[in-house]
Design a protein around this motif. Structure first.
Motif, PDB file in Angstrom:
ATOM      1  N   ARG A 186     -52.928 -20.591-107.592  1.00 38.22           N
ATOM      2  CA  ARG A 186     -53.004 -19.572-108.649  1.00 38.22           C
ATOM      3  C   ARG A 186     -53.374 -20.282-109.944  1.00 38.22           C
ATOM      4  NH1 ARG A 186     -48.828 -15.011-110.814  1.00 38.22           N
ATOM      5  NH2 ARG A 186     -49.436 -15.150-113.033  1.00 38.22           N
ATOM      6  N   GLN A 187     -54.247 -19.638-110.739  1.00 37.69           N
ATOM      7  CA  GLN A 187     -54.599 -20.178-112.040  1.00 37.69           C
ATOM      8  C   GLN A 187     -54.526 -19.083-113.096  1.00 37.69           C
ATOM      9  OE1 GLN A 187     -58.686 -21.522-112.792  1.00 37.69           O
ATOM     10  NE2 GLN A 187     -57.905 -23.281-113.921  1.00 37.69           N
ATOM     11  N   ASP A 188     -53.720 -19.300-114.116  1.00 40.57           N
ATOM     12  CA  ASP A 188     -53.690 -18.404-115.272  1.00 40.57           C
ATOM     13  C   ASP A 188     -54.734 -18.879-116.273  1.00 40.57           C
ATOM     14  OD1 ASP A 188     -50.437 -18.378-114.397  1.00 40.57           O
ATOM     15  OD2 ASP A 188     -51.436 -16.471-114.786  1.00 40.57           O
ATOM     16  N   PRO A 189     -55.238 -17.987-117.116  1.00 38.07           N
ATOM     17  CA  PRO A 189     -56.319 -18.365-118.050  1.00 38.07           C
ATOM     18  C   PRO A 189     -55.975 -19.590-118.877  1.00 38.07           C
ATOM     19  CG  PRO A 189     -55.992 -15.996-118.069  1.00 38.07           C
ATOM     20  CD  PRO A 189     -54.887 -16.557-117.231  1.00 38.07           C
ATOM     21  N   GLY A 190     -56.860 -20.575-118.896  1.00 37.34           N
ATOM     22  CA  GLY A 190     -56.667 -21.784-119.690  1.00 37.34           C
ATOM     23  C   GLY A 190     -55.622 -22.739-119.145  1.00 37.34           C
ATOM     24  N   LYS A 191     -55.156 -22.479-117.948  1.00 43.37           N
ATOM     25  CA  LYS A 191     -54.085 -23.311-117.385  1.00 43.37           C
ATOM     26  C   LYS A 191     -54.577 -24.088-116.173  1.00 43.37           C
ATOM     27  CE  LYS A 191     -50.927 -21.479-120.103  1.00 43.37           C
ATOM     28  NZ  LYS A 191     -50.293 -22.252-121.185  1.00 43.37           N
TER      29      LYS A 191
END
Lengths: 112, 113
Positions: free
Chosen positions: A36-41
């Motif tokens: 999983r990737q959250d924005p900017g992370k």
């Protein structure tokens, strides 16, 4: 060449409904990963699937692997807003030096 | 028990300058991988290094890009004479052995003016 395809690329979900993301890969692999990737992370590891028929569950997410079909699914049960993120599947194989080959990602948005 | 540390988190360079991205792997890990993520895309493998050796650089452009992982110190990804198309997030990952899961750093966001 090891290739990975995800679909859909974008998924708009309603709260409390169920959805599935599909991940196909082109040749045999050693392991299949879901991130999983959250924005900017960075990437958060969700699941590592090793063998045919493997099923893993964490909260509202469940991942499964069918090595014969070269297919993994990520099933979302009763979607909630917190699940909005981009989800990637990736595979690796010793023959390819264990580098990870990623799918293009599926952007999930849960509508309130 | 620090994970993979990358720095800087954000880097801004003008066209033609050099960019140096650093990656300190998880303590005890000797295998380092670099990946690049262009906007709205998945991660693409660039290079795989083991202490002092480049094992696989098949994903790294032949010109302007180089990587090292010295005996002491962090792994460095170096981009010379940067161009706008180099703007991306660069992620480093490390593993204990080649067959072990990779641990990712927070990435370096490179912007080229």
């Amino acid at each position: 060449e090891l290739k990975v395809e995800q679909n859909p690329l974008f998924l708009s979900m309603q709260e409390e409904k169920n959805y599935t993301i599909y991940c196909n890969y082109s040749t045999t692999s050693d392991r299949l990963y879901w991130y999983r990737q959250d924005p900017g992370k960075s990437l958060e590891s969700l699941f590592v699937l090793l063998s045919n028929g493997a099923v893993k569950q964490e909260g509202r997410l469940m991942a499964s692997l069918d090595t014969k079909a070269r297919l993994s699914t990520l099933h979302i049960t009763a979607a909630v807003h917190d699940l909005s993120a981009t989800y990637f599947c990736a595979v690796d194989h010793m023959e390819y030096g264990n580098k990870l080959v990623f799918g293009a990602g599926t952007i999930l948005r849960v509508k309130s | 028990n620090a994970g993979v540390m990358q720095n800087p988190r954000h880097l801004v360079r003008r066209r033609g300058q050099e960019a140096r991205l650093r990656c300190s792997p998880v303590k005890g890990h000797s295998h380092v991988y670099w990946y690049r993520q262009l906007p709205e895309e998945g991660l693409k493998f660039m290079v795989y290094l083991q202490k002092e050796n480049i094992i696989d650089e098949s994903g790294m452009p032949k010109e302007r890009f180089s990587a090292e992982f010295p005996k002491e110190g962090p792994s460095i990804l170096r981009i010379q004479q940067v161009v706008r198309g180099d703007s991306a997030a660069y992620f480093c990952a490390s593993s204990l052995n080649p067959g072990q899961p990779q641990h990712f750093g927070d990435g370096t966001r490179l912007s080229i003016l």
